[in-house]
Design a protein around this motif. Structure first.
Motif, PDB file in Angstrom:
ATOM      1  N   LEU A 196      33.466  30.143  30.095  1.00 52.90           N
ATOM      2  CA  LEU A 196      33.695  30.200  31.430  1.00 52.90           C
ATOM      3  C   LEU A 196      34.614  29.107  31.924  1.00 52.90           C
ATOM      4  N   GLU A 197      35.447  29.751  32.988  1.00 58.22           N
ATOM      5  CA  GLU A 197      36.525  28.920  33.662  1.00 58.22           C
ATOM      6  C   GLU A 197      35.482  27.746  34.530  1.00 58.22           C
ATOM      7  N   PRO A 198      36.046  26.664  34.714  1.00 56.36           N
ATOM      8  CA  PRO A 198      35.228  25.885  35.736  1.00 56.36           C
ATOM      9  C   PRO A 198      35.164  26.381  37.262  1.00 56.36           C
ATOM     10  N   TRP A 199      36.216  27.169  37.601  1.00 55.72           N
ATOM     11  CA  TRP A 199      36.171  27.823  39.035  1.00 55.72           C
ATOM     12  C   TRP A 199      35.086  28.725  39.249  1.00 55.72           C
ATOM     13  N   PHE A 200      35.067  29.397  37.913  1.00 56.70           N
ATOM     14  CA  PHE A 200      34.094  30.579  38.123  1.00 56.70           C
ATOM     15  C   PHE A 200      32.540  30.111  38.033  1.00 56.70           C
ATOM     16  N   LEU A 201      32.383  29.069  37.229  1.00 58.10           N
ATOM     17  CA  LEU A 201      31.015  28.521  37.205  1.00 58.10           C
ATOM     18  C   LEU A 201      30.747  27.599  38.720  1.00 58.10           C
ATOM     19  N   ASP A 202      31.868  27.290  39.269  1.00 58.92           N
ATOM     20  CA  ASP A 202      31.726  26.811  40.733  1.00 58.92           C
ATOM     21  C   ASP A 202      31.129  27.825  41.844  1.00 58.92           C
ATOM     22  N   LEU A 203      32.043  28.913  41.608  1.00 56.12           N
ATOM     23  CA  LEU A 203      31.814  30.050  42.605  1.00 56.12           C
ATOM     24  C   LEU A 203      30.264  30.597  42.179  1.00 56.12           C
TER      25      LEU A 203
END
Length: 198
Positions: free
Chosen positions: A42-49
């Protein structure tokens, strides 16, 4: 030497063997399936979202629960407020109301009469009567006293009928939600004037 007897099997040993076989089977199954599952990166931006969405849902649910709880409290408070006639109609409790002078009650009765609010006008006449009895030391007002108790205490007073008119009307006003007409108010006012003449 005598031949010694040995146990060929034991329940706990058998149980241990079965548990070990189950663990080996489970390990072989998971090892086989581990190669078939693609690795999820998982990309970091996806985890943040995703974290933002989870937090938003949490706060939304919490807010809805608080709104529901507040509404329940408000509705219960409204039911209580509406069920106490002296609070909802006159804005006074009986305990605080009795501290007013008779003349103030009569003035309020006139004011409500002129506004066409006969229910409150009758209530004020009733309170003036109770206060008059208290001021004269005939019947001391206690906030816990009911109209029935007052009715018993006035049995030996002159103009008992006039007192009963006011007590009965007040009782019907508070507990039967009776609508007070001009006729009823005038009858109560006449009864109060008879009491006042004593």
């Amino acid at each position: 030497m005598a031949a010694q007897s040995f146990e060929k099997t034991n329940f706990f040993w058998e149980l241990q063997q079965q548990v070990q076989r189950f663990n080996e089977w489970l390990e072989s199954v998971t090892a086989r399936n581990q190669n078939q599952v693609p690795e999820l990166s998982l990309e970091p931006w996806f985890l943040d979202l995703l974290w933002l969405v989870v937090r938003g849902i949490f706060w939304l649910i919490l807010g809805l629960i608080l709104i529901w709880l507040g509404r329940q409290i408000w509705q219960n408070w409204q039911k209580y407020y509406d069920s106490v006639p002296s609070l909802s109609n006159a804005g006074l409790t009986k305990a605080g109301a009795n501290k007013l002078k008779v003349s103030v009650w009569i003035e309020r009765s006139r004011k409500f009469y002129l506004e066409g609010n006969y229910q409150e006008a009758v209530r004020c006449l009733y309170m003036a009567t109770i206060q008059r009895l208290n001021d004269r030391g005939i019947i001391l007002d206690e906030t816990s006293r009911t109209d029935g108790e007052y009715r018993q205490l006035i049995q030996n007073l002159p103009n008992r009928e006039a007192y009963q008119i006011l007590l009965n009307t007040h009782e019907q006003l508070c507990f039967a939600n009776r609508v007070i007409s001009l006729e009823i108010f005038e009858r109560c006012q006449q009864a109060y004037q008879e009491i006042e003449k004593q």
